[in-house]
Design an enzyme around this catalytic site. Structure first.
Site, short mmCIF file in Angstrom:
data_model
loop_
_atom_site.label_atom_id
_atom_site.label_comp_id
_atom_site.label_asym_id
_atom_site.label_seq_id
_atom_site.Cartn_x
_atom_site.Cartn_y
_atom_site.Cartn_z
CG LEU A 150 -2.22 0.72 1.19
CD1 LEU A 150 -3.02 0.45 2.46
CD2 LEU A 150 -2.08 2.18 0.95
CD GLU A 155 -0.99 5.17 -2.71
OE1 GLU A 155 -0.14 5.48 -1.84
OE2 GLU A 155 -2.05 4.59 -2.44
CG PHE A 160 -9.91 5.68 -4.50
CD1 PHE A 160 -11.24 5.89 -4.86
CD2 PHE A 160 -9.59 4.55 -3.78
CE1 PHE A 160 -12.22 4.98 -4.50
CE2 PHE A 160 -10.57 3.63 -3.42
CZ PHE A 160 -11.88 3.84 -3.78
CG ASP A 166 -9.76 11.00 -4.07
OD1 ASP A 166 -10.51 11.93 -3.78
OD2 ASP A 166 -10.05 10.15 -4.95
CG HIS A 182 -13.23 7.57 -1.37
ND1 HIS A 182 -13.31 7.99 -0.06
CD2 HIS A 182 -12.52 6.43 -1.34
CE1 HIS A 182 -12.68 7.14 0.72
NE2 HIS A 182 -12.18 6.18 -0.03
#
Ligand code: TPP
Ligand code: MG
Length: 736
Positions: free
Chosen positions: A464, A466, A489, A491, A536
């Site tokens: 997890l 990015e 997402f 976001d 989101h």
């Protein structure tokens, strides 16, 4: 002349023995060569400093104090065989790999002939394709995750050798793949850069996947003026990383070339054997301040600096050669004189070198070989009118067609791998094998079944993190793989922002086409979710269309998503592929699967409905809302709107916009992102600028309020542009 029967002169045996003597495996000749490289490195720094003071070069950062560790790594690894993600102190490493002082000085003067960047990147930002030294940027630590991806690329090709073959009709035609089964990827950084989160993300993945990455921390005790105990809890990075499994660790005196070489030789052997990553923590010195813009006397007292100077690797190596009788003073002087003479020739050549001409600045932002805006072989859907059983073919959702396109492309191109958060069906693959579970395949199920069909080395979950996803993808793509990664997402794209802004889009341009990283980053974006709330529902595409070097695509319907995704995957450039969550399963824009070769060129808008009175330019989830408004406007007021769906935001279709606005003389730009500074602001500005004479009314915009999207649906509706807002603006503009 001595004959066989001659008695040996006294001491001859010893001489022969000592001539054969090696030092941690290094011969006397190699040690002399080592000194030549280290001394050259220091002298190039000295000359650059002089040239900077004479304003003949524009920046200088030295490798001084780091020569022994760089040399040792260079001797333990193989140029053009292993891979290298060095940092700016790695001058001696690069010289050991085969780079020349002239290569370096050409970069200093910013010459057109600078082989590393053609005058685009600062000196000491190494890039040598022939040695597998991958183009270097300036953000501290952003190279580390790419090195991990690079190592993964090597491993992937070793187990999928067929994938390495060239192929026609897409990026593979222009991408040579080379790999070695026992290759190692070197990556270095300073003690300060170990504070970057990406460092820890890289260690985590290298450890977990047992990748042959050789991490080298060149610890000179300072990051500009910040001492190591402020960067690193407890003041020693070795202690902090010791818990990572599968590593071989070394902590060394990096000013001692022989001991450093021995440590590298052990670590490289471990990595080559496939045991896992290596970590060399080298204590070095920094005698020349951080850079020429820094004066360390402002924050380091003389006594501390003198303690460092006593460990200077150049002097140490000199003393060593003399002590061991490898070179005497005369020999050293001769070697140094030769280095000076050669260097003078290089300096003269560099100062003569022509600068690049300004007309080259736009070269290599994108691939010079493959133009994704040109029409591909099949741009019409290949959908039979009826299914085999005679029934009408059911239209599919955007989610279905993206999944089907990914599947067909993976079948066609073995270089494609998919990873991201939750994208696998199940990481514990035995559950799938035993048919205990169905599998997940993404939080929106866009990658469902792909792991099942193509295996866990082609479709897998990332941590997890990015930056981990985009950084590794960049490294893999540099090797010729085609990662199609997912950011769950929009976001949450921001942890990857350094990679997406300063790295991925810049690899080709900053290396003057020496390297490229064509890959696809799929991102679920947008609001209208009813309850998606702040984190989101965001848009923000203009931040990426503002970044040269990455294409940005934003389809509004299933067919466009399929055609554009295929173009993105086959493209020779990085692509940000934005998928609107609200459109994934919408009834609007469903279509039957258009076949495995259907592509849509980038930069070609679609006229959703033709009209004569007013042009509406939009994209994404505003398209169905604008269509609804336009139809109502025509029904109720007879106004005929020409509705343009841009589909691709970079490049975008200016010709279609201009042709339409010069016909209708009225333009409304609509977008889901916040109004101010949003993507449509640029379109509106261009229309005002270039089509002023055609306009009968001001250019209007409809967009979200300048605020984040709220949770309560009443608030969300008020924040995002609705069909009624569009209708009102269209009517006003038509009446103007
Ligand atoms: C992300 C980022 N932040 C800040 C900088 C400015 N900067 C350049 S080098 C440096 C210090 C690096 O120290 P260290 O990692 O110890 O390497 P050293 O220069 O000491 O070898 C800083 C803060 C940068 N280049 N990148
Ligand atoms: Mg440092």
């Amino acid at each position: 002349m001595a004959t066989k029967t001659d008695p040996k002169p006294a001491g001859a045996d010893e001489k022969i023995r000592s001539a054969d003597k090696t030092y941690e495996g290094l011969s006397r000749a190699q040690l002399i060569e080592a000194y030549r490289i280290m001394y050259t490195s220091r002298r190039v720094d000295d000359r650059e400093i002089l040239l900077k003071r004479q304003q003949k070069i524009f920046f200088q950062i030295s490798g001084a104090g780091h020569e022994a560790v760089g040399l040792a790594a260079g001797f333990a690894l193989k140029p053009g065989y292993d891979w290298f993600y060095p940092y700016y102190r790695d001058r001696a490493l690069c010289l050991a790999l085969g780079a020349t002082p002239l290569d370096m000085l050409l970069m200093g003067v910013g010459a057109a002939a600078d082989p590393q960047s053609g005058g685009r990147q600062m000196p000491s930002h190494w890039s040598f394709p022939q040695f597998n030294v991958v183009t270097q940027s300036s953000p501290t630590g952003s190279q580390i995750l790419q090195a991990v991806g690079c190592a993964e690329g090597g491993r992937y090709f070793a187990s999928h050798p067929r994938a390495a073959k060239k192929s026609e009709g897409d990026y593979r035609q222009f991408k040579d793949v080379k790999f070695q089964r026992d290759e190692v990827t070197y990556v270095s950084l300073g003690d300060g850069a170990t504070s970057e989160g990406e460092f820890w993300e890289a260690l985590n993945t290298a450890s977990n996947c047992k990748l042959p990455v050789l991490f080298v921390v060149q610890d000179n005790g300072y990051a500009i003026s910040v001492p190591v105990e402020v960067q690193t809890a407890g003041g020693n990075i070795s202690r902090l990383v010791a818990g990572f499994p599968n590593f071989h660790f070394e902590e060394i005196d990096g000013t001692d070339p022989v001991a450093s070489y021995a440590a590298f030789a052990r670590t490289v052997a471990y990595c080559r054997a496939g045991e896992g990553p290596g970590f060399v923590h080298a204590h070095v010195i920094r005698p020349y301040s951080h850079s020429l813009s820094d004066d360390e006397r402002l924050y380091r007292p003389d006594a501390e600096r003198e303690r460092d100077a006593a460990r200077d690797p150049i002097t140490r190596m000199q003393m060593f050669l003399i002590r061991e009788g490898i070179l005497d003073e005369k020999g050293i002087n001769k070697l140094e004189k030769q280095v000076e003479d050669d260097l003078q020739i290089a300096v003269d050549q560099a100062l003569e070198a022509a600068p690049p001409t300004p007309d080259t600045i736009m070269q290599f932002i994108y691939s010079p070989d493959l133009d994704p805006t040109s029409s591909a072989p099949q741009t019409e859907p290949a959908t039979p009118a009826l299914a085999a059983d005679g029934k009408k073919i059911a239209p599919k959702t955007m989610a279905d067609l993206i999944n089907a396109t990914l599947r067909d492309e993976m079948r066609r191109d073995e270089r494609i791998v998919i990873f991201g958060e939750d994208v696998a069906d199940a990481s514990r693959e035995q559950y799938l094998e035993e048919k205990l579970i169905k599998g997940k395949g993404g939080v929106f199920k866009l990658t469902y079944g792909l792991q099942h069909d193509f295996g866990s080395d082609r479709v897998f979950n990332s941590p997890l993190a990015e930056a981990n996803i985009v950084g590794r993808a960049t490294g893999m793509a540099t090797r010729g793989m085609k990662p199609v990664v997912e950011i769950q997402f929009f976001d949450y794209i921001w942890p990857a922002m350094m990679q997406l802004r300063d790295e991925l889009p810049l690899i080709r341009w900053r290396s003057n086409n020496g390297f490229s990283s064509p890959c696809v980053v799929r991102v679920a974006i947008g609001g209208y979710l009813t309850g998606g709330a702040i984190y989101h529902s965001q848009c923000g595409e203009s931040i990426f269309t503002h970044t040269p070097g990455i294409h940005v695509v934003f389809p509004s319907n299933a067919l466009d998503a399929a055609g554009l995704l295929r173009t993105a995957i086959r493209c020779d450039d990085p692509v940000l592929f934005l998928e609107h969550k609200r459109l994934y399963r919408e009834t609007f824009g469903r279509a039957p699967y258009p076949g495995p070769d259907y592509t849509i060129p980038f930069g070609k808008a679609k006229i959703v409905q033709a009209g004569t009175d007013l042009t509406v330019i939009t994209y994404g989830a505003v398209v169905p809302r604008a269509l609804q408004a336009a139809q109502k406007l025509e029904r109720e007021h007879g106004v005929k709107v020409e509705l343009i769906d841009l589909r691709c935001l970079n490049p975008f279709d200016w010709e279609t916009i201009a042709a339409s606005v010069s016909k209708t003389n009225r333009a409304l730009v609509a977008y889901e992102d916040t109004l101010s500074w949003g993507y449509g602001a640029e379109i509106a500005a261009r229309i005002a600028d270039q089509l002023f004479d055609d306009l009968d009314a001001p250019v209007r915009r409809v967009a979200a309020k300048d605020v984040f999207v709220a949770y309560q649906p009443i608030l969300e509706d008020a924040i995002l542009p609705q069909a009624e807002d569009l209708l009102r603006a269209m009517k006003e503009l038509a009446d103007y």
